[in-house]
Design an enzyme around this catalytic site. Structure first.
Site, PDB file in Angstrom:
ATOM      1  N   ASP A 165     -68.339  12.925  38.258  1.00  0.00           N
ATOM      2  CA  ASP A 165     -68.883  11.854  39.094  1.00  0.00           C
ATOM      3  C   ASP A 165     -69.649  10.899  38.178  1.00  0.00           C
ATOM      4  O   ASP A 165     -70.748  11.218  37.723  1.00  0.00           O
ATOM      5  CB  ASP A 165     -69.832  12.417  40.162  1.00  0.00           C
ATOM      6  CG  ASP A 165     -69.118  13.232  41.231  1.00  0.00           C
ATOM      7  OD1 ASP A 165     -68.127  13.905  40.901  1.00  0.00           O
ATOM      8  OD2 ASP A 165     -69.574  13.210  42.385  1.00  0.00           O
ATOM      9  N   LYS A 233     -66.974   6.465  45.364  1.00  0.00           N
ATOM     10  CA  LYS A 233     -68.135   7.149  45.947  1.00  0.00           C
ATOM     11  C   LYS A 233     -69.247   6.144  46.209  1.00  0.00           C
ATOM     12  O   LYS A 233     -69.517   5.275  45.370  1.00  0.00           O
ATOM     13  CB  LYS A 233     -68.592   8.247  44.982  1.00  0.00           C
ATOM     14  CG  LYS A 233     -69.826   9.031  45.420  1.00  0.00           C
ATOM     15  CD  LYS A 233     -70.122  10.129  44.401  1.00  0.00           C
ATOM     16  CE  LYS A 233     -71.455  10.808  44.665  1.00  0.00           C
ATOM     17  NZ  LYS A 233     -71.763  11.857  43.660  1.00  0.00           N
ATOM     18  N   LYS A 269     -65.828   9.285  48.873  1.00  0.00           N
ATOM     19  CA  LYS A 269     -66.937  10.227  48.982  1.00  0.00           C
ATOM     20  C   LYS A 269     -68.226   9.492  49.358  1.00  0.00           C
ATOM     21  O   LYS A 269     -68.838   8.854  48.516  1.00  0.00           O
ATOM     22  CB  LYS A 269     -67.137  10.987  47.661  1.00  0.00           C
ATOM     23  CG  LYS A 269     -68.314  11.980  47.698  1.00  0.00           C
ATOM     24  CD  LYS A 269     -68.458  12.704  46.374  1.00  0.00           C
ATOM     25  CE  LYS A 269     -69.712  13.564  46.338  1.00  0.00           C
ATOM     26  NZ  LYS A 269     -69.863  14.289  45.046  1.00  0.00           N
TER      27      LYS A 269
END
Length: 333
Positions: A165, A233, A269
């Site tokens: 991430d 995300k 996400k």
């Protein structure tokens, strides 16, 4: 729940509006023209649709399915300076068996930790089917030299991270240096490659609360996908404004449109601020009604959360027993 669906191979010559995306990334000015040529966001319409979808009600049987699906989509996360190997092992145990009294409870999708805790998490989760995710690239601010960021990623992947991430350089993005952001994502994506196994999947974090406008969120979504993100995300969970129904809806529209144009599917996400089962179900409705059922799978949709899991477990227990057990009956993370 599905966890290993194959990711479509990314084309090198896909089209958007008749223009090869490789041409759009040929220079900073070309990329700026492309991103600023995307349709503007109707703020009122976006927020109204998000609010409307949030009022949908579902039947009890569908709620039970949605709760299990949401549990299976959680990246169970600990990103604190006080993290210890013991805390990470305890979190890994909870990810594998979220409710030790009911082994039918789905496991979570992943455990997300800092790079120095990846080895501990990987050992604890070996053979469980739960992935190890790691934040990287000078999370959460992203304020570091590129070689430092890439070393961060290399360390995590070498230690066994299945997913990375990364945070984008918001300063570069907000000042219009889109090619710098694009090339940094490409460089991180290259570090996710493994010679002896599947590549780590890359989630690109925009920190939507700092991007100021919905138009910027749309541009960041396309920029991340064009650079090879496997997921886009919303946030780090470390600022005041994190995932919202509106910004998540906008990103779901982006991945839907990107697949229509390119044939490439990218995950989404939302992270930060999603704490209740009711909220999680609202987000699942957004997924189904916007991107479609193909995204209702933890290979393509995740929740970045920790406290959310406890509420999902309590609601699950209530549905199965008719009694609300309360927070004393779930572990404190």
């Amino acid at each position: 729940m599905p966890t290993t669906a194959p990711s479509p191979r990314r084309s090198t010559a896909f089209e958007q509006g008749g223009t090869p995306l490789s041409d759009a990334t040929a220079s900073d000015s070309a990329l700026r023209r492309f991103l600023h040529g995307l349709p503007g966001v109707d703020t009122v319409g976006l927020e109204a649709r998000a609010a409307s979808l949030g009022t949908r009600s579902i039947k009890t049987t569908a709620k039970a399915y949605a709760i299990d699906l949401a549990i299976s989509m959680i990246d169970l996360t600990t990103l604190e300076g006080a993290d210890t190997p013991g805390k990470v092992r305890a979190l890994a145990a909870k990810a594998v068996h979220p409710d030790p009294t009911d082994r039918t409870t789905p496991r979570t999708a992943a455990v997300c930790v800092y790079p120095d805790m990846v080895e501990t998490a990987a050992a604890a989760l070996a053979g469980s089917g739960v992935n190890v995710a790691s934040v990287a690239t000078a999370f959460p601010a992203g304020r570091a030299a590129l070689d430092v960021k890439l070393a961060d990623v290399r360390e995590a992947v070498a230690a066994g991270a299945d997913e990375i991430d990364m945070v984008i350089d918001r300063g570069a993005f907000l000042s219009g240096r889109y090619l710098k952001v694009y090339e940094e994502i490409l460089a991180v994506k290259a570090e996710c490659a493994r010679a002896d196994g599947p590549d780590a999947r890359l989630k690109v974090i925009f920190e939507t609360g700092e991007l100021s406008t919905y138009d910027n969120i749309r541009r960041a979504s396309w920029l991340g996908m064009m650079a090879g993100a496997d997921f886009i995300k919303t946030s780090t969970g470390k600022v005041a404004t994190n995932a919202t129904p509106s910004n998540t809806l906008l990103m779901l529209e982006a991945v839907r449109d990107f697949r229509e144009q390119t044939g490439v599917q990218v995950g989404v996400k939302p992270a930060g601020g999603i704490r209740s089962s009711k909220d999680a179900i609202k987000f699942l409705v957004l997924v189904n009604e916007t991107a479609g059922a193909d995204w209702l799978d933890n290979h393509w949709f995740r929740f970045g959360a920790s406290s959310l899991l406890n509420d999902l477990l309590m609601q699950r227990q209530k549905l199965s027993t008719g009694r609300y057990s309360g927070p004393d009956y779930v572990t404190v993370d």
